[in-house]
Scaffold this motif. Structure first.
Motif, PDB file in Angstrom:
ATOM      1  N   CYS A  42      12.527  17.444  26.269  1.00  0.00           N
ATOM      2  CA  CYS A  42      13.803  17.788  25.697  1.00  0.00           C
ATOM      3  C   CYS A  42      13.554  19.166  24.732  1.00  0.00           C
ATOM      4  O   CYS A  42      14.614  19.827  24.678  1.00  0.00           O
ATOM      5  CB  CYS A  42      14.304  16.610  24.798  1.00  0.00           C
ATOM      6  SG  CYS A  42      14.724  15.156  25.338  1.00  0.00           S
ATOM      7  N   ASN A  43      12.491  19.123  24.240  1.00  0.00           N
ATOM      8  CA  ASN A  43      12.326  20.495  23.196  1.00  0.00           C
ATOM      9  C   ASN A  43      12.115  21.514  24.171  1.00  0.00           C
ATOM     10  O   ASN A  43      12.271  22.833  23.560  1.00  0.00           O
ATOM     11  CB  ASN A  43      10.959  20.089  22.169  1.00  0.00           C
ATOM     12  CG  ASN A  43      11.424  19.366  21.161  1.00  0.00           C
ATOM     13  OD1 ASN A  43      12.577  18.917  21.116  1.00  0.00           O
ATOM     14  ND2 ASN A  43      10.475  18.701  20.151  1.00  0.00           N
ATOM     15  N   PRO A  48      16.401  21.079  22.273  1.00  0.00           N
ATOM     16  CA  PRO A  48      15.445  21.151  21.444  1.00  0.00           C
ATOM     17  C   PRO A  48      15.830  20.799  20.067  1.00  0.00           C
ATOM     18  O   PRO A  48      16.880  20.295  19.868  1.00  0.00           O
ATOM     19  CB  PRO A  48      15.348  22.744  21.270  1.00  0.00           C
ATOM     20  CG  PRO A  48      16.914  23.143  21.700  1.00  0.00           C
ATOM     21  CD  PRO A  48      17.308  22.235  22.808  1.00  0.00           C
ATOM     22  N   GLY A  49      14.797  20.265  19.314  1.00  0.00           N
ATOM     23  CA  GLY A  49      15.013  19.898  17.792  1.00  0.00           C
ATOM     24  C   GLY A  49      14.522  18.532  17.931  1.00  0.00           C
ATOM     25  O   GLY A  49      14.609  18.033  16.743  1.00  0.00           O
ATOM     26  N   GLN A  50      14.024  18.074  18.673  1.00  0.00           N
ATOM     27  CA  GLN A  50      13.650  16.557  18.563  1.00  0.00           C
ATOM     28  C   GLN A  50      12.036  16.514  18.099  1.00  0.00           C
ATOM     29  O   GLN A  50      11.388  17.442  17.993  1.00  0.00           O
ATOM     30  CB  GLN A  50      13.460  15.832  19.991  1.00  0.00           C
ATOM     31  CG  GLN A  50      14.700  16.019  20.926  1.00  0.00           C
ATOM     32  CD  GLN A  50      16.028  15.748  20.147  1.00  0.00           C
ATOM     33  OE1 GLN A  50      16.015  14.713  19.540  1.00  0.00           O
ATOM     34  NE2 GLN A  50      16.987  16.474  20.584  1.00  0.00           N
ATOM     35  N   SER A  52       8.482  16.055  17.390  1.00  0.00           N
ATOM     36  CA  SER A  52       7.448  16.563  18.181  1.00  0.00           C
ATOM     37  C   SER A  52       6.193  15.837  18.250  1.00  0.00           C
ATOM     38  O   SER A  52       5.858  15.097  17.323  1.00  0.00           O
ATOM     39  CB  SER A  52       7.128  18.183  17.762  1.00  0.00           C
ATOM     40  OG  SER A  52       6.439  18.100  16.641  1.00  0.00           O
ATOM     41  N   GLU A  55       4.056  16.432  15.370  1.00  0.00           N
ATOM     42  CA  GLU A  55       4.694  15.631  14.128  1.00  0.00           C
ATOM     43  C   GLU A  55       4.251  14.137  14.265  1.00  0.00           C
ATOM     44  O   GLU A  55       4.170  13.599  12.930  1.00  0.00           O
ATOM     45  CB  GLU A  55       6.173  15.837  13.778  1.00  0.00           C
ATOM     46  CG  GLU A  55       6.474  17.226  13.452  1.00  0.00           C
ATOM     47  CD  GLU A  55       8.099  17.228  13.664  1.00  0.00           C
ATOM     48  OE1 GLU A  55       8.614  17.539  12.415  1.00  0.00           O
ATOM     49  OE2 GLU A  55       8.671  17.131  14.616  1.00  0.00           O
ATOM     50  N   CYS A  87       8.792  17.325  22.764  1.00  0.00           N
ATOM     51  CA  CYS A  87       9.344  16.134  22.434  1.00  0.00           C
ATOM     52  C   CYS A  87       8.293  14.878  22.204  1.00  0.00           C
ATOM     53  O   CYS A  87       7.816  14.742  23.585  1.00  0.00           O
ATOM     54  CB  CYS A  87      10.587  15.782  23.227  1.00  0.00           C
ATOM     55  SG  CYS A  87      11.432  14.178  22.798  1.00  0.00           S
ATOM     56  N   SER A 142      13.397   8.637  16.119  1.00  0.00           N
ATOM     57  CA  SER A 142      13.588   9.689  16.709  1.00  0.00           C
ATOM     58  C   SER A 142      14.643   9.559  17.963  1.00  0.00           C
ATOM     59  O   SER A 142      14.927   8.223  18.500  1.00  0.00           O
ATOM     60  CB  SER A 142      12.342  10.061  17.516  1.00  0.00           C
ATOM     61  OG  SER A 142      11.823   9.081  18.264  1.00  0.00           O
ATOM     62  N   CYS A 144      16.039  10.863  21.879  1.00  0.00           N
ATOM     63  CA  CYS A 144      15.526  11.529  23.028  1.00  0.00           C
ATOM     64  C   CYS A 144      16.722  11.311  24.118  1.00  0.00           C
ATOM     65  O   CYS A 144      16.837  10.359  24.759  1.00  0.00           O
ATOM     66  CB  CYS A 144      14.239  10.923  23.464  1.00  0.00           C
ATOM     67  SG  CYS A 144      13.715  11.505  24.930  1.00  0.00           S
TER      68      CYS A 144
END
Length: 207
Positions: A42-43, A48-50, A52, A55, A87, A142, A144
């Protein structure tokens, strides 16, 4: 069930994957050619922005699932970029897909001395991807989009056909249930796929 109990249940099931893989699957793996990378996560694609990999996965019990998947190069297809910016849920989904497909192939070869149909491997992989992916996404709050688009097959092997794969899929259907027991408890008394095959033959013939 408390938050701590939920985390413990998930850790126990991830540990069971590592244990079964090390004891039953890895000794039976054949040399294989690594697949090309899979679709972009996804990222690195359209969402993008999910949360990671960097993280969520470092020092996480879920990293063990990814490590198991890397021993199955014929089935593991992570994001082509495969960085800490990927992601995290996509990474877990691709790892779960590889583990279930790799286990199903290894079991089928061992019990039937033949190659399984690609549809069986794909269906097992998709079911594991959705079940483990949703548990991971729920645990970490999260999102996705790729996981949301996965379709779930109807028919799957049971523990009388592919015991390890069947148990994997069954246990992750509801891993945080208050009561949790192995689906095929007799597996705990086996030390290899030869033992599993003999038990299956005995159960089929009744002798």
């Amino acid at each position: 069930m408390s938050r701590a109990s939920e985390v413990l249940a998930i850790h126990q099931l991830l540990g069971r994957i590592v244990y079964f893989h090390t004891l039953f699957i890895e000794p039976e793996l054949r040399p294989s050619t690594p697949l090309a990378p899979g679709q972009a996560c996804c990222n690195h694609a359209t969402a993008p922005g999910q949360l990671s990999v960097g993280e969520l996965l470092p020092d996480s019990a879920w990293e063990a699932l990814v490590e198991v998947a890397t021993t199955l190069p014929a089935h593991h297809r992570p994001c082509p970029k495969a960085t800490g910016a990927c992601c995290a849920t996509c990474r877990v989904v691709s790892a779960a897909t590889a583990v279930a497909a790799g286990w199903a192939q290894t079991e089928f070869r061992s019990y039937r001395q033949a190659e399984p149909a690609e549809t069986l491997l794909r269906d097992c992989g998709h079911r594991a991807a959705t079940r483990l992916g949703r548990v991971f996404a729920t645990q970490h709050a999260s999102r996705c989009p790729a996981l949301d688009r996965l379709t779930v097959p109807e028919a799957l092997p049971n523990t009388e056909e592919l015991p390890l794969t069947g148990e994997l899929l069954a246990l992750w259907a509801e891993p945080t249930a208050t009561t949790r027991r192995p689906v095929a408890s007799w597996l705990n008394h086996c030390t290899g796929l030869d033992d599993v095959r003999r038990v299956l033959e005995t159960r089929r013939t009744g002798s």
